[in-house]
Design an enzyme around this catalytic site. Structure first.
Site, mmCIF file in Angstrom:
data_model
loop_
_atom_site.group_PDB
_atom_site.id
_atom_site.type_symbol
_atom_site.label_atom_id
_atom_site.label_comp_id
_atom_site.label_asym_id
_atom_site.label_seq_id
_atom_site.Cartn_x
_atom_site.Cartn_y
_atom_site.Cartn_z
ATOM 1 N N VAL A 11 69.081 36.380 127.742
ATOM 2 C CA VAL A 11 68.716 35.413 126.705
ATOM 3 C C VAL A 11 67.294 34.881 126.912
ATOM 4 C CG1 VAL A 11 69.241 33.072 125.854
ATOM 5 C CG2 VAL A 11 71.062 34.744 126.111
ATOM 6 N N LYS A 158 72.945 39.511 120.284
ATOM 7 C CA LYS A 158 73.854 40.487 120.901
ATOM 8 C C LYS A 158 73.032 41.388 121.808
ATOM 9 C CE LYS A 158 75.039 42.275 116.854
ATOM 10 N NZ LYS A 158 74.337 41.418 115.905
ATOM 11 N N GLY A 264 84.770 42.596 126.651
ATOM 12 C CA GLY A 264 84.234 42.397 127.998
ATOM 13 C C GLY A 264 82.874 41.747 127.859
ATOM 14 N N CYS A 267 79.930 37.208 127.879
ATOM 15 C CA CYS A 267 80.141 36.059 126.990
ATOM 16 C C CYS A 267 81.598 35.833 126.595
ATOM 17 C CB CYS A 267 79.277 36.199 125.753
ATOM 18 S SG CYS A 267 77.530 36.009 126.131
ATOM 19 N N LYS A 328 79.429 47.684 126.611
ATOM 20 C CA LYS A 328 79.260 48.184 125.232
ATOM 21 C C LYS A 328 78.001 49.032 125.204
ATOM 22 C CE LYS A 328 76.616 44.395 123.263
ATOM 23 N NZ LYS A 328 76.457 43.496 122.158
ATOM 24 N N ARG A 335 78.927 43.182 133.340
ATOM 25 C CA ARG A 335 79.763 42.013 133.627
ATOM 26 C C ARG A 335 81.049 42.109 132.806
ATOM 27 N NH1 ARG A 335 75.150 37.367 133.158
ATOM 28 N NH2 ARG A 335 74.355 38.808 131.584
HETATM 29 P P1 NAD Z 1 71.654 35.914 133.085
HETATM 30 O O1 NAD Z 1 72.601 35.735 134.196
HETATM 31 O O2 NAD Z 1 71.277 37.294 132.644
HETATM 32 O O3 NAD Z 1 70.284 35.153 133.429
HETATM 33 C C1 NAD Z 1 70.205 33.859 133.957
HETATM 34 C C2 NAD Z 1 68.887 33.718 134.716
HETATM 35 O O4 NAD Z 1 68.728 32.349 135.093
HETATM 36 C C3 NAD Z 1 68.836 34.531 136.019
HETATM 37 O O5 NAD Z 1 67.684 35.348 136.018
HETATM 38 C C4 NAD Z 1 68.770 33.470 137.109
HETATM 39 O O6 NAD Z 1 68.033 33.858 138.251
HETATM 40 C C5 NAD Z 1 68.097 32.323 136.381
HETATM 41 N N1 NAD Z 1 68.280 30.986 137.000
HETATM 42 C C6 NAD Z 1 69.417 30.460 137.533
HETATM 43 N N2 NAD Z 1 69.184 29.217 137.989
HETATM 44 C C7 NAD Z 1 67.889 28.929 137.721
HETATM 45 C C8 NAD Z 1 67.045 27.792 137.927
HETATM 46 N N3 NAD Z 1 67.514 26.680 138.517
HETATM 47 N N4 NAD Z 1 65.766 27.849 137.527
HETATM 48 C C9 NAD Z 1 65.278 28.969 136.950
HETATM 49 N N5 NAD Z 1 66.020 30.078 136.714
HETATM 50 C C10 NAD Z 1 67.303 30.063 137.096
HETATM 51 O O7 NAD Z 1 72.256 35.095 131.873
HETATM 52 P P2 NAD Z 1 72.203 35.450 130.298
HETATM 53 O O8 NAD Z 1 73.132 36.581 129.998
HETATM 54 O O9 NAD Z 1 70.793 35.502 129.848
HETATM 55 O O10 NAD Z 1 72.908 34.139 129.706
HETATM 56 C C11 NAD Z 1 72.292 32.870 129.783
HETATM 57 C C12 NAD Z 1 73.097 31.898 128.927
HETATM 58 O O11 NAD Z 1 73.047 32.304 127.552
HETATM 59 C C13 NAD Z 1 74.592 31.822 129.284
HETATM 60 O O12 NAD Z 1 75.036 30.510 129.093
HETATM 61 C C14 NAD Z 1 75.222 32.736 128.268
HETATM 62 O O13 NAD Z 1 76.562 32.398 127.986
HETATM 63 C C15 NAD Z 1 74.354 32.510 127.044
HETATM 64 N N6 NAD Z 1 74.318 33.637 126.118
HETATM 65 C C16 NAD Z 1 74.269 34.909 126.583
HETATM 66 C C17 NAD Z 1 74.194 35.968 125.692
HETATM 67 C C18 NAD Z 1 74.144 37.386 126.184
HETATM 68 O O14 NAD Z 1 74.353 38.291 125.372
HETATM 69 N N7 NAD Z 1 73.887 37.642 127.453
HETATM 70 C C19 NAD Z 1 74.155 35.714 124.310
HETATM 71 C C20 NAD Z 1 74.173 34.401 123.860
HETATM 72 C C21 NAD Z 1 74.256 33.363 124.776
#
Ligand code: NAD
Length: 443
Positions: A11, A158, A264, A267, A328, A335
């Site tokens: 994200v 997505k 899966g 999210c 997917k 994950r």
């Molecule tokens: P991710 O695990 O891929 O990335 C999170 C990043 O945050 C990591 O690189 C981590 O090192 C960093 N991080 C953690 N603690 C930190 C801090 N204190 N300071 C700076 N960086 C820090 O997560 P993601 O898949 O991008 O998801 C992030 C959020 O967005 C989640 O809440 C998720 O539910 C939501 N989301 C995800 C998606 C998706 O498709 N992946 C879609 C919509 C919403």
């Protein structure tokens, strides 16, 4: 605008890049030094179509930077986006520790501002339970008496289509408590909604809830069609025909109603559990969502039972090929991928697993640590295999060379978790074919 994006995951990286692409001055901050080093060397730590080129272009233009330096990154942004992970904790509730840690850092950064600096807008983009913005506000206020604004801006992208989703969103949801923060957020998103799709400004709790409501609705559709598929199997109906008949009703539609291995990814599983957790915490019954989760878990078990039954419960020494590891297509994210549950079962029962995925091999290596083999193409994975299991519906699996496949396999047996092939065609080509919600085809 000067923006700080905290977290360079799926994200954060897409958000930062797309916002730099519309002319903003963006710093992406992460605590993961390796990730930031890679990004600064032009290497992209995730697979997302189109992202690499867009990052390269915006870095070259000087609008996009990557850093681990918290003090300067937090000082930079007029708007700070919190995009860190919110995985399930051991009770299934959303683990907010990363979000709260960012809140503390932000509070300290705001405290270092001059009195006449404009108040920052702190935006929670991570998916969080209702009430989290309030907690982050309190965390920041615990570190500083200076003023700031809070906003909720859930993300709906997505993986695999993230850039298109961010650039052409169906809607942008913004939760604010005061109009000035709403105005700045609206300005930022204006370039993305020119196609007529709306920016929706609402109160913060409603914005936080929208994300969970949307994701749990989609998860519900998947569990619904999987339950119908199970009934189809029991009564000799074909779920593909049932889908065709059912989805032609315009009130129902055909999106997200494909039977398979269950949902899966990073999210849906955690968001369904987090919603159940919100219900438990508030004493609100969430019977439907608990069932959605149970049906999803059962779906993987039902598929695994087909494999076990075929081999009479004796998998020891059987060579099984896997097509698709990612949860997917068009992503390397593993994950909560169904492939992991299936492969762990196969390994536990003594099978030898060889897998092919166009992009997820590195993610798989981090999970299986040398316990499975990989091949550079799908057909080599099937060499001497006793069965092929299709776990991900990558386009390249949709029209395989069935003669080539059969000639390489020890036994022509396919377990198709994505209903990619027609049972009668597989049967006519001599395959024993199992799929989801359709009778097995046995030559
Ligand atoms: P991710 O695990 O891929 O990335 C999170 C990043 O945050 C990591 O690189 C981590 O090192 C960093 N991080 C953690 N603690 C930190 C801090 N204190 N300071 C700076 N960086 C820090 O997560 P993601 O898949 O991008 O998801 C992030 C959020 O967005 C989640 O809440 C998720 O539910 C939501 N989301 C995800 C998606 C998706 O498709 N992946 C879609 C919509 C919403």
């Amino acid at each position: 605008m000067r923006l700080t994006i905290v977290g360079t995951g799926y994200v954060g990286l897409v958000t930062g890049t797309c916002l730099a692409n519309t002319g903003n001055d963006v710093i992406c901050l992460d605590i993961d030094q390796t990730k930031i080093d890679q990004l600064n060397q032009g290497k992209i730590p995730i697979y997302e179509p189109g992202l690499e080129e867009m990052i390269e272009r915006n870095v070259r233009a000087g609008r996009l930077k990557f850093s681990t330096d918290r003090a300067s990154a937090y000082a930079h942004g007029q708007i700070v986006f919190i995009c860190v992970g919110t995985p399930s904790d051991d009770q299934g509730k959303a683990d907010l520790s990363a979000v709260m840690a960012v809140g503390r850092d932000v509070g300290e950064a705001i405290d270092r501002l001059n009195d006449d600096d404009e108040p920052k807008v702190i935006v929670v983009k991570s998916t969080v339970p209702v009430g989290t913005n309030k907690k982050v506000r309190a965390e920041i206020a615990g570190k500083t008496g200076k003023s700031f604004h809070m906003a909720s801006n859930p993300e709906f992208l997505k993986e695999g289509a993230a850039i298109n989703d961010f650039n052409k969103p169906d809607r942008v949801v913004i939760g604010v408590a005061d109009p000035s923060a709403g105005h700045r957020m609206r300005q930022l998103y204006e370039p993305f909604v020119r196609q007529g799709n709306p920016i929706m400004v609402m109160d913060i709790p409603s914005a936080e809830m929208v994300k969970y409501a949307a994701n749990t609705m989609l998860a519900t559709k998947i569990s619904f069609i999987n339950e119908i598929a199970a009934l189809c199997e029991s009564f000799g109906a074909d779920v593909d025909e049932v889908r065709r008949g059912m989805c032609s009703d315009s009130r129902i539609g055909n999106k997200f109603l494909y039977p398979g291995l269950g949902y899966g990814g990073s999210c849906f599983p955690k968001d369904v559990l987090a919603c159940i957790g919100m219900g438990d915490e508030s004493g609100t019954e969430t019977k439907l969502l608990k069932s959605v989760d149970q049906v999803n878990q059962q779906q993987r078990k039902r598929f695994i039972a087909k494999i076990d039954n075929h081999f009479g419960g004796e998998l020891t020494g059987q060579k099984i090929a896997i097509w698709g590891l990612a949860f997917k297509p068009e992503t390397d994210d593993m994950r909560e991928a169904p492939s992991v549950t299936i492969i762990e079962h196969l390994l536990e029962h003594g099978a030898k697993v060889t897998a092919y995925d166009p992009v997820a091999e590195a993610s798989a290596q981090a999970i299986f640590d040398g316990r499975i083999g990989y091949t550079p193409d799908p057909y080599s994975a099937c060499e001497d295999a006793a069965a092929l299991v299709v776990c991900t519906d990558w386009d390249e699996f949709k029209n395989p060379d069935l003669y080539g496949l059969k000639s390489r396999m020890n036994q022509p047996v396919v377990f198709d978790g994505r209903n990619l092939y027609k049972p009668n065609v597989m049967k006519s080509k001599g395959f024993t074919y199992y799929s989801v919600g359709r009778a097995p085809a046995i030559p």
